[in-house]
Scaffold this active site. Structure first.
Site, mmCIF file in Angstrom:
data_model
loop_
_atom_site.group_PDB
_atom_site.id
_atom_site.type_symbol
_atom_site.label_atom_id
_atom_site.label_comp_id
_atom_site.label_asym_id
_atom_site.label_seq_id
_atom_site.Cartn_x
_atom_site.Cartn_y
_atom_site.Cartn_z
ATOM 1 N N SER A 1 0.833 -1.213 0.000
ATOM 2 C CA SER A 1 0.000 0.000 0.000
ATOM 3 C C SER A 1 0.863 1.256 0.000
ATOM 4 O O SER A 1 2.050 1.206 0.335
ATOM 5 C CB SER A 1 -0.881 0.041 1.248
ATOM 6 O OG SER A 1 -1.602 -1.144 1.355
HETATM 7 N N1 SAH Z 1 -0.398 -4.702 4.254
HETATM 8 C C1 SAH Z 1 0.209 -5.202 3.051
HETATM 9 C C2 SAH Z 1 -0.711 -4.989 1.885
HETATM 10 C C3 SAH Z 1 -0.978 -6.257 1.273
HETATM 11 S S1 SAH Z 1 -2.136 -6.248 -0.050
HETATM 12 C C4 SAH Z 1 1.534 -4.528 2.817
HETATM 13 O O1 SAH Z 1 1.827 -3.539 3.473
HETATM 14 O O2 SAH Z 1 2.296 -5.011 1.979
HETATM 15 C C5 SAH Z 1 -3.332 -7.344 0.620
HETATM 16 C C6 SAH Z 1 -2.831 -8.690 1.020
HETATM 17 O O3 SAH Z 1 -3.970 -9.410 1.499
HETATM 18 C C7 SAH Z 1 -2.246 -9.525 -0.126
HETATM 19 O O4 SAH Z 1 -0.990 -9.980 0.240
HETATM 20 C C8 SAH Z 1 -3.246 -10.665 -0.272
HETATM 21 O O5 SAH Z 1 -2.650 -11.876 -0.680
HETATM 22 C C9 SAH Z 1 -3.811 -10.760 1.121
HETATM 23 N N2 SAH Z 1 -5.111 -11.420 1.216
HETATM 24 C C10 SAH Z 1 -6.165 -11.354 0.367
HETATM 25 N N3 SAH Z 1 -7.177 -12.107 0.825
HETATM 26 C C11 SAH Z 1 -6.745 -12.672 1.978
HETATM 27 C C12 SAH Z 1 -7.324 -13.550 2.933
HETATM 28 N N4 SAH Z 1 -8.575 -14.025 2.794
HETATM 29 N N5 SAH Z 1 -6.598 -13.912 3.996
HETATM 30 C C13 SAH Z 1 -5.331 -13.451 4.174
HETATM 31 N N6 SAH Z 1 -4.723 -12.620 3.325
HETATM 32 C C14 SAH Z 1 -5.425 -12.230 2.242
#
Ligand code: SAH
Length: 203
Positions: free
Chosen positions: A53
């Site tokens: 993000s």
């Molecule tokens: N906070 C992270 C942003 C990640 S983007 C950062 O700073 O890098 C969102 C993340 O949520 C992705 O890695 C995706 O794989 C994960 N995600 C999506 N659905 C999910 C679920 N049901 N359970 C766990 N993770 C999930």
């Protein structure tokens, strides 16, 4: 009146420490590609169709959580671990769940190398939360949800808060969910945001 001012000062001090830590946190360490763009306030690919993000949003969500040192936090969507790293120094423990094995493995390795010691990782569908260590003082969801997963609400302490992007695949409202001491729920929608979808039970 004085007491309110005092606690306000304390809170401001605490926010200042978070902002200072955020300012010194090298985002390029959390990026496998595009490292040269780490200083830009934009989301970037971390592979597997997912993104890290934009820093200003990561900071905003952290501040919205109103953290305290003895808190136990649940984070859904570990991704790169950047948000996790910003939470870790300001709370007792962070429980973080990621559904993509490669991202989970990379984040475990990365945060261990960076010496974060109060983070617990789980591979799986975070829609179910992490029941074993519930309830949590705070929950942060970093993927877009069409509804608030019931499991997450159940795993939030009375008096707790959850920050979650709620809406469609295209646009969501960053929402603060407050659960009062009687278990009543109140929503406060902050602004439009764009996250990748939470994939799993509720997608
Ligand atoms: N906070 C992270 C942003 C990640 S983007 C950062 O700073 O890098 C969102 C993340 O949520 C992705 O890695 C995706 O794989 C994960 N995600 C999506 N659905 C999910 C679920 N049901 N359970 C766990 N993770 C999930």
């Amino acid at each position: 009146m004085r007491l309110i001012c005092k606690s306000g000062d304390l809170m401001e001090n605490h926010s200042k420490k978070i902002i200072e830590y955020f300012t010194n946190l090298d985002r390029s360490k959390f990026m496998a590609y595009n490292k040269e763009f780490a200083k830009y306030d934009s989301a970037f690919s971390i592979g597997y169709g997912q993104t890290i993000s934009q820093p200003s949003l990561v900071l905003e969500m952290t501040l919205l959580l109103d953290l305290k040192p003895d808190f136990k936090i649940l984070e859904i969507g570990t991704g790169s671990g950047y948000q996790t790293a910003l939470l870790s120094p300001f709370v007792k423990s962070v429980y973080t769940v990621e559904r993509i094995k490669e991202l989970h493995d990379e984040a475990v390795k990365r945060l261990n190398i960076l010496n974060y010691i109060n983070i617990y990782f789980k591979l799986g569908d975070g829609s179910f939360g992490w029941e074993e260590f519930a309830p949590y003082d705070r929950i942060i969801v970093t993927a877009a949800c069409s509804v608030i997963p019931k499991e997450l609400l159940d795993q939030l302490k009375n008096g707790g808060k959850m920050v979650i992007p709620l809406g469609t695949a295209i646009m969501q409202k960053l929402t603060v969910v407050e659960k009062d001491k009687n278990g009543e729920i109140k929503l406060n929608q902050i602004e439009n945001v764009q996250f990748v979808r939470l994939i799993g039970k509720y997608d």
